[in-house]
Design an enzyme around this catalytic site. Structure first.
Site, mmCIF file in Angstrom:
data_model
loop_
_atom_site.group_PDB
_atom_site.id
_atom_site.type_symbol
_atom_site.label_atom_id
_atom_site.label_comp_id
_atom_site.label_asym_id
_atom_site.label_seq_id
_atom_site.Cartn_x
_atom_site.Cartn_y
_atom_site.Cartn_z
ATOM 1 N N THR A 71 66.181 -127.214 -26.502
ATOM 2 C CA THR A 71 64.769 -127.281 -26.890
ATOM 3 C C THR A 71 64.613 -128.078 -28.178
ATOM 4 O OG1 THR A 71 64.343 -125.165 -25.819
ATOM 5 C CG2 THR A 71 62.757 -125.865 -27.509
ATOM 6 N N GLN A 177 70.953 -129.506 -17.920
ATOM 7 C CA GLN A 177 71.571 -128.865 -16.749
ATOM 8 C C GLN A 177 72.715 -129.697 -16.171
ATOM 9 O OE1 GLN A 177 71.191 -125.910 -15.640
ATOM 10 N NE2 GLN A 177 69.311 -125.289 -16.691
ATOM 11 N N SER A 197 72.789 -128.584 -24.094
ATOM 12 C CA SER A 197 72.875 -127.280 -24.728
ATOM 13 C C SER A 197 74.169 -126.589 -24.325
ATOM 14 C CB SER A 197 71.682 -126.462 -24.239
ATOM 15 O OG SER A 197 71.625 -125.239 -24.883
ATOM 16 N N ALA A 198 74.865 -125.987 -25.296
ATOM 17 C CA ALA A 198 76.195 -125.432 -25.017
ATOM 18 C C ALA A 198 76.174 -124.276 -24.015
ATOM 19 C CB ALA A 198 76.829 -124.961 -26.329
ATOM 20 N N HIS A 199 75.104 -123.462 -24.056
ATOM 21 C CA HIS A 199 75.166 -122.236 -23.242
ATOM 22 C C HIS A 199 75.010 -122.473 -21.747
ATOM 23 C CE1 HIS A 199 70.747 -121.169 -22.497
ATOM 24 N NE2 HIS A 199 70.611 -122.123 -23.400
ATOM 25 N N CYS A 321 55.550 -115.883 -15.435
ATOM 26 C CA CYS A 321 54.512 -114.889 -15.641
ATOM 27 C C CYS A 321 53.770 -115.217 -16.938
ATOM 28 C CB CYS A 321 55.160 -113.521 -15.725
ATOM 29 S SG CYS A 321 54.005 -112.235 -15.417
HETATM 30 N N1 PMP Z 1 66.116 -128.488 -20.729
HETATM 31 C C1 PMP Z 1 66.479 -127.939 -19.558
HETATM 32 C C2 PMP Z 1 66.502 -128.797 -18.334
HETATM 33 C C3 PMP Z 1 66.844 -126.588 -19.522
HETATM 34 O O1 PMP Z 1 67.209 -126.058 -18.347
HETATM 35 C C4 PMP Z 1 66.822 -125.826 -20.702
HETATM 36 C C5 PMP Z 1 67.204 -124.356 -20.700
HETATM 37 N N2 PMP Z 1 66.520 -123.586 -19.773
HETATM 38 C C6 PMP Z 1 66.425 -126.443 -21.895
HETATM 39 C C7 PMP Z 1 66.089 -127.787 -21.873
HETATM 40 C C8 PMP Z 1 66.359 -125.691 -23.190
HETATM 41 O O2 PMP Z 1 67.629 -125.444 -23.693
HETATM 42 P P1 PMP Z 1 67.878 -124.293 -24.774
HETATM 43 O O3 PMP Z 1 67.815 -123.000 -24.036
HETATM 44 O O4 PMP Z 1 69.236 -124.577 -25.314
HETATM 45 O O5 PMP Z 1 66.829 -124.435 -25.816
#
Ligand code: PMP
Length: 382
Positions: A71, A177, A197-199, A321
């Site tokens: 984000t 992704q 994003s690492a997670h 939601c």
């Molecule tokens: N872009 C995409 C395509 C995502 O799937 C996500 C996470 N759902 C994000 C951005 C945001 O990443 P983060 O959770 O690390 O802020």
């Protein structure tokens, strides 16, 4: 606990990632800006992680700006790199993640010309429509999601990049992704910048990166000179170490991972075919190896999710939601999917620790749930 089938939301931390980062939480970790040996140790750990990102993505370490996640990386790109007082449009798509859509809406309300390209019914940005929209237009920025988080559909970035002038247009992709699931190489022409994003790849939550060669016009977070004056604030050292390890594992195990995930996804989709009227969104086009976005016409997505959770499987619903009202996914809406079918959408996203047997159990459970429905419900749905 239910079997975890929601890896696109977040993925469990890889054990080797935990081993790598825990010492940085437990022991006195220096501030990477400090000159003493603790500081130098922290700096060296951060720089090793940066080098790992560069190795996975085929870019220079200097291009990596560590952030608090996808984000922030997307916000930094959109708010920090657009030209100020510039009439050239910003081009993106209707199927972006909210961390792109929302900043774009802010930019639009600030007076920027924001153009959103439409997807076709398979969830792929429509190249013909894009070509006619982009004819005679000189965008300053093109930002297109690499692979959609809901459908998993991989976007035609290379083709889209040929529709803009590389000299004047910065090409970015939200690859949150895609990184770690499919190969991405920034040394090939076409993309100038990506966010991730690492997670999403077995790293910790709360850390990610924007990879970009240029300097921002404006900072999103200003303060100290960290990240080469591109993002202020003491680095999240443990998080960055975890990201570096996750990225290293992704580089070394990419092929094996793709193979395993595809095997699970294909088995799931073959099982789903046995359920009458089931729909798989984007089934005919290139997708991430781990994602299936589907709907059973006779089951509301959230009801199905709760039934599955009770039965021991954690999946995600496609709808969101808002103030107690369930809204269909904006991605499915953009693809032209009927609201009633879109509200039934459920996403399964597999990870490395999932087993074929768990996938078979999920299919069996779905078959049982459908068989339990009165025949009249199923007839109405046809
Ligand atoms: N872009 C995409 C395509 C995502 O799937 C996500 C996470 N759902 C994000 C951005 C945001 O990443 P983060 O959770 O690390 O802020």
């Amino acid at each position: 606990m239910p079997v975890y089938f929601d890896h696109n939301a977040t993925s469990p931390m890889h054990p080797q990632v935990a081993d790598a980062l825990i010492p940085f939480l437990q022991n006195p970790t220096g501030n990477p800006s400090s000159l003493h040996s603790y500081g130098r140790m922290a700096r060296s750990a951060v720089e090793s992680a940066r080098a790992e990102v560069a190795m996975l993505l085929g870019c220079s370490s200097d291009d990596v700006i560590f952030t608090s996640g996808g984000t922030e990386a997307n916000n930094l790109l959109l708010k920090g790199f657009v030209e100020q007082q510039c009439d050239s449009p910003i081009v993106s798509s209707e199927i972006e993640h909210p961390s792109i859509i929302e900043p774009l809406m802010q930019l639009r309300s600030d007076g920027y010309d924001v153009i959103l390209l439409k997807p076709d019914q398979n969830g792929v940005v429509d190249l013909e429509a894009a070509s006619s929209v982009l004819t005679g237009v000189t965008p300053q920025l093109l930002s297109i999601i690499y692979a959609n988080n809901e459908t998993g559909v991989i976007q035609p970035l290379e083709a889209l990049s040929t529709m803009v002038d590389h000299e004047s247009c910065l090409i970015h992709s939200d690859a949150t992704q895609a990184v770690g699931k499919i190969p991405i190489n920034l040394s090939q022409p076409g993309i100038d910048a990506i966010s991730f994003s690492a997670h999403k790849l077995g790293g910790p939550q709360g850390v990610g990166a924007l990879v970009i060669r240029r300097k921002p016009n404006r900072l999103l977070i200003s303060g100290g000179d960290q990240e080469n004056k591109r993002r202020g604030g003491t680095e999240n050292v443990a998080g960055i170490v975890g990201l570096g390890k996750a990225v290293q594992i992704a580089r070394l195990e990419m092929e094996q991972k793709q193979h395993h995930l595809e095997k699970l996804r294909n088995a799931f989709e073959a099982g789903l075919q046995s359920i009458p009227d089931s729909v798989i969104f984007g089934q005919r086009v290139a997708r991430l190896p781990n994602t299936t976005y589907f709907a059973l016409p006779y089951y509301h997505g959230e009801t199905l999710l709760m039934e599955l959770d009770r039965a021991g499987f954690a999946l995600a619903s496609g709808s969101a939601c808002h103030s107690a009202v369930t809204e269909p996914s904006h991605v499915l809406k953009a693809m032209g999917v009927d609201d009633s079918l879109a509200l039934n959408a459920v996403r399964v996203s597999f990870g490395m620790q999932n087993k074929l047997q768990e996938v078979e159990m999920l299919v069996t459970k779905l078959q049982q749930l459908v068989n339990k429905l009165p025949a009249v419900v199923r007839r109405v749905a046809v």
